[in-house]
Design a protein around this motif. Sequence first.
Motif, PDB file in Angstrom:
ATOM      1  N   SER A 113      -1.622  -6.579  -4.447  1.00 39.16           N
ATOM      2  CA  SER A 113      -1.398  -7.104  -3.092  1.00 39.16           C
ATOM      3  C   SER A 113      -0.042  -6.662  -2.564  1.00 39.16           C
ATOM      4  N   ARG A 114       0.986  -6.731  -3.417  1.00 37.99           N
ATOM      5  CA  ARG A 114       2.310  -6.307  -2.976  1.00 37.99           C
ATOM      6  C   ARG A 114       2.348  -4.821  -2.671  1.00 37.99           C
ATOM      7  N   ALA A 115       1.669  -4.027  -3.512  1.00 37.91           N
ATOM      8  CA  ALA A 115       1.639  -2.580  -3.282  1.00 37.91           C
ATOM      9  C   ALA A 115       0.939  -2.252  -1.963  1.00 37.91           C
ATOM     10  N   ALA A 116      -0.154  -2.977  -1.671  1.00 33.16           N
ATOM     11  CA  ALA A 116      -0.867  -2.750  -0.420  1.00 33.16           C
ATOM     12  C   ALA A 116       0.006  -3.111   0.769  1.00 33.16           C
ATOM     13  N   LEU A 117       0.771  -4.197   0.658  1.00 34.97           N
ATOM     14  CA  LEU A 117       1.664  -4.589   1.751  1.00 34.97           C
ATOM     15  C   LEU A 117       2.792  -3.585   1.934  1.00 34.97           C
ATOM     16  N   ASP A 118       3.272  -3.030   0.812  1.00 37.99           N
ATOM     17  CA  ASP A 118       4.325  -2.017   0.911  1.00 37.99           C
ATOM     18  C   ASP A 118       3.819  -0.774   1.637  1.00 37.99           C
ATOM     19  N   ARG A 119       2.567  -0.395   1.339  1.00 39.42           N
ATOM     20  CA  ARG A 119       1.992   0.766   2.028  1.00 39.42           C
ATOM     21  C   ARG A 119       1.806   0.473   3.515  1.00 39.42           C
ATOM     22  N   LEU A 120       1.393  -0.770   3.810  1.00 41.50           N
ATOM     23  CA  LEU A 120       1.221  -1.148   5.212  1.00 41.50           C
ATOM     24  C   LEU A 120       2.554  -1.139   5.945  1.00 41.50           C
ATOM     25  N   GLU A 121       3.600  -1.603   5.277  1.00 45.61           N
ATOM     26  CA  GLU A 121       4.910  -1.648   5.921  1.00 45.61           C
ATOM     27  C   GLU A 121       5.402  -0.247   6.275  1.00 45.61           C
ATOM     28  N   LYS A 122       5.086   0.747   5.436  1.00 44.59           N
ATOM     29  CA  LYS A 122       5.508   2.115   5.730  1.00 44.59           C
ATOM     30  C   LYS A 122       4.844   2.646   6.994  1.00 44.59           C
ATOM     31  N   LEU A 123       3.631   2.143   7.275  1.00 43.96           N
ATOM     32  CA  LEU A 123       2.941   2.562   8.486  1.00 43.96           C
ATOM     33  C   LEU A 123       3.470   1.848   9.725  1.00 43.96           C
ATOM     34  N   LEU A 124       4.237   0.786   9.508  1.00 41.54           N
ATOM     35  CA  LEU A 124       4.744  -0.015  10.620  1.00 41.54           C
ATOM     36  C   LEU A 124       6.215   0.272  10.887  1.00 41.54           C
ATOM     37  N   ARG A 125       6.631   1.506  10.632  1.00 38.62           N
ATOM     38  CA  ARG A 125       8.024   1.887  10.834  1.00 38.62           C
ATOM     39  C   ARG A 125       8.199   2.723  12.098  1.00 38.62           C
ATOM     40  N   CYS A 126       9.354   2.583  12.673  1.00 41.43           N
ATOM     41  CA  CYS A 126       9.686   3.301  13.899  1.00 41.43           C
ATOM     42  C   CYS A 126       9.778   4.803  13.620  1.00 41.43           C
ATOM     43  N   SER A 127       9.265   5.601  14.538  1.00 46.88           N
ATOM     44  CA  SER A 127       9.293   7.054  14.371  1.00 46.88           C
ATOM     45  C   SER A 127      10.689   7.638  14.569  1.00 46.88           C
ATOM     46  N   ARG A 128      11.635   6.804  14.997  1.00 43.72           N
ATOM     47  CA  ARG A 128      12.995   7.313  15.241  1.00 43.72           C
ATOM     48  C   ARG A 128      14.012   6.751  14.258  1.00 43.72           C
ATOM     49  N   CYS A 129      14.104   5.425  14.158  1.00 46.29           N
ATOM     50  CA  CYS A 129      15.094   4.832  13.249  1.00 46.29           C
ATOM     51  C   CYS A 129      14.541   4.614  11.847  1.00 46.29           C
ATOM     52  N   THR A 130      13.222   4.713  11.685  1.00 47.06           N
ATOM     53  CA  THR A 130      12.486   4.556  10.411  1.00 47.06           C
ATOM     54  C   THR A 130      12.550   3.142   9.849  1.00 47.06           C
ATOM     55  N   ASN A 131      13.101   2.187  10.575  1.00 53.90           N
ATOM     56  CA  ASN A 131      13.054   0.793  10.151  1.00 53.90           C
ATOM     57  C   ASN A 131      11.742   0.163  10.609  1.00 53.90           C
ATOM     58  N   VAL A 132      11.454  -1.037  10.112  1.00 49.47           N
ATOM     59  CA  VAL A 132      10.258  -1.742  10.563  1.00 49.47           C
ATOM     60  C   VAL A 132      10.370  -1.990  12.064  1.00 49.47           C
ATOM     61  N   LEU A 133       9.280  -1.748  12.771  1.00 48.48           N
ATOM     62  CA  LEU A 133       9.285  -1.816  14.235  1.00 48.48           C
ATOM     63  C   LEU A 133       9.709  -3.186  14.752  1.00 48.48           C
ATOM     64  N   ARG A 134      10.487  -3.158  15.813  1.00 50.85           N
ATOM     65  CA  ARG A 134      10.866  -4.377  16.542  1.00 50.85           C
ATOM     66  C   ARG A 134      10.475  -4.173  17.991  1.00 50.85           C
ATOM     67  N   GLU A 135       9.598  -5.053  18.487  1.00 50.82           N
ATOM     68  CA  GLU A 135       9.031  -4.899  19.824  1.00 50.82           C
ATOM     69  C   GLU A 135       8.482  -3.481  19.993  1.00 50.82           C
ATOM     70  N   PRO A 136       7.440  -3.149  19.240  1.00 54.75           N
ATOM     71  CA  PRO A 136       6.915  -1.779  19.242  1.00 54.75           C
ATOM     72  C   PRO A 136       6.400  -1.352  20.618  1.00 54.75           C
ATOM     73  N   VAL A 137       6.759  -0.140  21.016  1.00 54.59           N
ATOM     74  CA  VAL A 137       6.301   0.413  22.281  1.00 54.59           C
ATOM     75  C   VAL A 137       5.768   1.821  22.061  1.00 54.59           C
ATOM     76  N   CYS A 138       4.817   2.209  22.888  1.00 48.82           N
ATOM     77  CA  CYS A 138       4.359   3.594  22.920  1.00 48.82           C
ATOM     78  C   CYS A 138       4.721   4.159  24.288  1.00 48.82           C
ATOM     79  N   LEU A 139       4.956   5.447  24.329  1.00 53.50           N
ATOM     80  CA  LEU A 139       5.426   6.073  25.560  1.00 53.50           C
ATOM     81  C   LEU A 139       4.294   6.526  26.460  1.00 53.50           C
TER      82      LEU A 139
END
Length: 259
Positions: free
Chosen positions: A32-58
Amino acid sequence: MPGNRQPRVRSGNQPRPAPTMEPASGGAWAHSRAALDRLEKLLRCSRCTNVLREPVCLGGCEHIFCSNCVSDCIGTGCPVCYTPAWIQDVKINRQLDSMIQLCSKLQNLLHENELSGVKACLQRKECEQEEKYEIPGGPQRSRLNREQLLPKLFDGCYFYFGGTFRHHPKDNLIKLVTAAGGQILSRKPKPDSDVTQTINTVAYHAKPDSDQRFCTQYIIYEDLSNHRPERVRQGKVWMAPSSWFIDCVMSFELLPLDS
């Protein structure tokens, strides 16, 4: 001597040791933890690479950023693929933002380096607010409802399940109704019946300013099948899809039905 002899215990009668909890580093918890870690990598900002905060698309491309990370890109272009970006195309993805918050809550529950609510209370020797550690939405509303001794989710509601149910077995749906304080109807309610319309129960968890609070009898059909029964929405009898019913349970809320 006989008095000092230890009683012999047959192997089949020996007391079994108490079952031990599976280490947090192995088994299902680790998966379960490994699956969440993989999910978190998909939820990262394409610029700062941190977990998204108020995610936006252009708008012009599929890259997703934190809202603060692209404030200087509006009117120019995407910092990754250089697709033109205009202010009217920038949109905050609220659904993705909710998913990120839920992922964070689940990680707090599974990871050892994050304190659970109970561990936090024990370590700090003071009461901690449960809201900081529990999953928001339906689970939180359910806990508050029980703490305040309020009626169950489907209190005052009656349900008739018509047709066949393959995606959600009818037996499971019936168990959910009874667990949530609802009643099962063996016969399909007739909207034009005086007996049906004179039932004086009120759906407690319906929004007080909606006409749905007067609806107490639901005809549930499986909306994933090809069969579409004739629409019913008259007085106290409304028709609703099984997906609406499941959403109500998941969110612990009597959700509004589309007109």
